[in-house]
Write a protein that holds these residues in place. Structure first.
Motif, PDB file in Angstrom:
ATOM      1  N   VAL A 140      -1.830   7.902   3.162  1.00 12.98           N
ATOM      2  CA  VAL A 140      -0.370   7.895   3.330  1.00 12.98           C
ATOM      3  C   VAL A 140       0.001   8.389   4.724  1.00 12.98           C
ATOM      4  N   ALA A 141      -0.626   9.495   5.163  1.00 14.19           N
ATOM      5  CA  ALA A 141      -0.324  10.037   6.488  1.00 14.19           C
ATOM      6  C   ALA A 141      -0.748   9.082   7.595  1.00 14.19           C
ATOM      7  N   LEU A 142      -1.907   8.463   7.432  1.00 15.52           N
ATOM      8  CA  LEU A 142      -2.383   7.510   8.440  1.00 15.52           C
ATOM      9  C   LEU A 142      -1.467   6.296   8.546  1.00 15.52           C
ATOM     10  N   LEU A 143      -1.112   5.738   7.410  1.00 14.70           N
ATOM     11  CA  LEU A 143      -0.343   4.490   7.401  1.00 14.70           C
ATOM     12  C   LEU A 143       1.106   4.701   7.817  1.00 14.70           C
ATOM     13  N   ALA A 144       1.598   5.936   7.683  1.00  9.38           N
ATOM     14  CA  ALA A 144       2.955   6.229   8.146  1.00  9.38           C
ATOM     15  C   ALA A 144       3.073   5.994   9.647  1.00  9.38           C
ATOM     16  N   ARG A 145       1.980   6.195  10.375  1.00 11.19           N
ATOM     17  CA  ARG A 145       1.985   5.956  11.833  1.00 11.19           C
ATOM     18  C   ARG A 145       1.983   4.475  12.161  1.00 11.19           C
ATOM     19  N   HIS A 146       1.744   3.641  11.144  1.00  8.39           N
ATOM     20  CA  HIS A 146       1.692   2.194  11.345  1.00  8.39           C
ATOM     21  C   HIS A 146       2.818   1.479  10.613  1.00  8.39           C
ATOM     22  N   GLY A 147       3.879   2.210  10.338  1.00  4.83           N
ATOM     23  CA  GLY A 147       5.095   1.591   9.805  1.00  4.83           C
ATOM     24  C   GLY A 147       5.290   1.657   8.313  1.00  4.83           C
ATOM     25  N   TYR A 148       4.318   2.170   7.563  1.00  9.73           N
ATOM     26  CA  TYR A 148       4.441   2.212   6.111  1.00  9.73           C
ATOM     27  C   TYR A 148       5.053   3.546   5.678  1.00  9.73           C
ATOM     28  N   GLN A 149       6.235   3.466   5.088  1.00 11.74           N
ATOM     29  CA  GLN A 149       6.941   4.661   4.645  1.00 11.74           C
ATOM     30  C   GLN A 149       6.650   4.926   3.178  1.00 11.74           C
ATOM     31  N   PRO A 150       6.146   6.117   2.855  1.00  8.38           N
ATOM     32  CA  PRO A 150       5.790   6.404   1.454  1.00  8.38           C
ATOM     33  C   PRO A 150       7.017   6.779   0.634  1.00  8.38           C
ATOM     34  N   GLU A 151       6.988   6.375  -0.613  1.00 14.18           N
ATOM     35  CA  GLU A 151       7.958   6.898  -1.564  1.00 14.18           C
ATOM     36  C   GLU A 151       7.529   8.308  -1.948  1.00 14.18           C
ATOM     37  N   PRO A 152       8.473   9.147  -2.407  1.00 14.47           N
ATOM     38  CA  PRO A 152       8.100  10.513  -2.814  1.00 14.47           C
ATOM     39  C   PRO A 152       7.019  10.506  -3.885  1.00 14.47           C
ATOM     40  N   ASP A 153       6.232  11.581  -3.907  1.00 17.65           N
ATOM     41  CA  ASP A 153       5.170  11.716  -4.903  1.00 17.65           C
ATOM     42  C   ASP A 153       5.777  11.600  -6.303  1.00 17.65           C
ATOM     43  N   PRO A 154       5.292  10.657  -7.143  1.00 25.58           N
ATOM     44  CA  PRO A 154       5.905  10.437  -8.454  1.00 25.58           C
ATOM     45  C   PRO A 154       5.512  11.456  -9.505  1.00 25.58           C
ATOM     46  N   GLY A 155       4.511  12.296  -9.235  1.00 25.06           N
ATOM     47  CA  GLY A 155       4.112  13.297 -10.211  1.00 25.06           C
ATOM     48  C   GLY A 155       2.615  13.296 -10.476  1.00 25.06           C
ATOM     49  N   GLU A 335       7.024  15.163 -17.433  1.00 23.54           N
ATOM     50  CA  GLU A 335       7.213  14.124 -16.426  1.00 23.54           C
ATOM     51  C   GLU A 335       7.823  12.863 -17.033  1.00 23.54           C
ATOM     52  N   ARG A 336       7.553  12.585 -18.307  1.00 23.12           N
ATOM     53  CA  ARG A 336       8.161  11.428 -18.953  1.00 23.12           C
ATOM     54  C   ARG A 336       9.638  11.680 -19.249  1.00 23.12           C
ATOM     55  N   LEU A 337       9.961  12.900 -19.690  1.00 20.76           N
ATOM     56  CA  LEU A 337      11.342  13.210 -20.031  1.00 20.76           C
ATOM     57  C   LEU A 337      12.211  13.422 -18.801  1.00 20.76           C
ATOM     58  N   PHE A 338      11.623  14.000 -17.761  1.00 24.82           N
ATOM     59  CA  PHE A 338      12.384  14.311 -16.546  1.00 24.82           C
ATOM     60  C   PHE A 338      11.643  13.781 -15.318  1.00 24.82           C
ATOM     61  N   PRO A 339      11.637  12.463 -15.135  1.00 24.16           N
ATOM     62  CA  PRO A 339      10.920  11.868 -14.000  1.00 24.16           C
ATOM     63  C   PRO A 339      11.531  12.289 -12.674  1.00 24.16           C
ATOM     64  N   THR A 340      10.739  12.208 -11.631  1.00 27.21           N
ATOM     65  CA  THR A 340      11.220  12.547 -10.293  1.00 27.21           C
ATOM     66  C   THR A 340      12.344  11.602  -9.885  1.00 27.21           C
ATOM     67  N   PRO A 341      13.205  12.035  -8.957  1.00 24.54           N
ATOM     68  CA  PRO A 341      14.298  11.154  -8.516  1.00 24.54           C
ATOM     69  C   PRO A 341      13.819   9.785  -8.044  1.00 24.54           C
TER      70      PRO A 341
END
Length: 376
Positions: A140-155, A335-341
């Motif tokens: 994720v950190a490597l690819l961010a330098r090449h234009g790929y924006q990560p979604e927040p960690d889902p859990g 995590e099922r009842l209260f998923p990340t935003p």
């Protein structure tokens, strides 16, 4: 007759026959061209259909409008594949240079060795498997330098991380970075990365550190992935069964023995039998008869009832039980009842978290009552 011909199940079966025989039904002229093309797009087989008909049917045997529309649609699919293939090579090079081991999953890998040409296997995104969650975060950190924006960690109990390539605010590609083969506690540990890597195969045009699943493992993955799709109500595109149809033709007697032993040992015979039965129905695929009988028999002693894979409540319960410790079970339930935003917005659209969670709860209650009514 025309209304019946436009029925989706009829069109789907005719489409399967066209892929096998390279011909179209005699009453094609009675079916609107748009229905045929919509069905082919929905099933993910537009370029494959165009290729089969172009090589097996005389040009004047097809209605001119249908032939031209199919050619245009196939060219569009080709352009998308060229772009996606370029991104796969670019991303693969970045990851290989960082000494990360990567396995390419699903259609992007199969297109490179199972199909006559990569563009014949339509894909939506690029799925990559890594040895660990830590390797995913490095990627994720490597690819961010090449234009790929990560979604927040889902859990903790979601085993994939999505990254999108944004150009002028518009998504031009998506990567699904997996730390386990399947995004579910139920099947996540059925096949570990090191086991898959030992049998992995090189993929044309990609660095040595970026490989594909072996035919046996690719077939097992297709079966288990279909089981998860059933559980969440995902559509069942024909391209997935065509993958299995082609894979079955590639396995020799020794490979079938290894596949059968794997299914028995990991107790997934029922999921494999379900996928094979569906593929036989769609394409008349020939699987070894003793294998089918063995899968059916062994499935009776497995904890997972393969006839209930589409029962969402049942599959959630089996996922809950799949975790050995109560702490993990309670964390998974939270995590099922209260998923990340990011997860709740990805499912229900942009908005504030609380209203979206309320919408999620209402939908869940609706499903529970609906299925309770179906049982009565």
């Amino acid at each position: 007759m025309q209304a019946h011909a436009r029925d989706k199940s009829d069109l789907r079966q005719w489409l399967a026959s066209a892929l096998l025989a390279g011909s179209v039904p005699a009453d094609l002229h009675g079916v609107p061209m748009a229905d045929w093309l919509d069905c082919a797009r929905r099933e993910g087989v537009v370029p494959l259909l165009e290729d089969r008909l172009r090589h097996a049917v005389a040009g004047d045997a097809l209605p001119a409008g249908f032939r031209e529309a199919l050619t245009v649609a196939a060219r569009e699919a080709l352009m998308l594949d060229m772009y996606r293939s370029h991104e796969l090579r670019r991303v693969g090079g970045v990851l290989a240079d960082a000494n990360l081991r990567v396995l390419v999953l699903k259609g992007n890998a199969l297109g490179l060795w199972l199909y006559a040409r990569p563009q014949l296997r339509v894909t939506r995104d690029i799925d990559l498997l890594f040895a660990s969650r830590e390797d995913v975060e490095r990627a994720v950190a490597l690819l961010a330098r090449h234009g790929y924006q990560p979604e927040p960690d889902p859990g903790k109990f979601f085993f994939e991380r999505k990254c999108k390539l944004l150009v002028n605010g518009v998504s031009r590609g998506e990567l699904d970075l997996h730390c386990k083969l399947l995004n579910s506690p139920l099947f996540g540990d059925v096949l570990g990365f090191d086991e898959l890597w030992r049998d992995a195969m090189p993929l044309p045009g990609l660095p040595h550190g970026v490989q594909g699943l072996s035919p046996v493992h690719a077939l097992a993955h297709a079966c288990l992935n279909r089981a998860l799709d059933l559980a969440v109500g995902e559509p069942d595109p024909l391209k997935l069964h065509y993958d299995v149809h082609l894979l079955a033709a590639r396995l020799d007697a020794d490979a079938w023995l290894r596949f059968a032993a794997l299914a028995r040992e990991r107790r997934v015979c029922g999921a494999c039998a379900r996928m094979f039965n569906e593929t036989v129905q769609a394409f008349g695929t020939r699987f070894p008869a003793p294998l089918l009988a063995q899968l059916q028999a062994c499935s009776l002693d497995e904890p997972l009832d393969w006839q209930r894979l589409q029962d969402w409540r049942y599959m959630q319960w089996r996922s809950f039980l799949a975790m050995p410790r109560w702490g993990e079970r309670l964390h998974w339930l939270y995590e099922r009842l209260f998923p990340t935003p990011s997860r709740v917005q990805g499912r229900y659209g942009k908005g504030r978290r609380l209203p979206l969670l309320l919408r999620r709860f209402r939908r869940g209650l609706g499903l529970l009552f609906q299925r309770a009514g179906e049982r009565r």
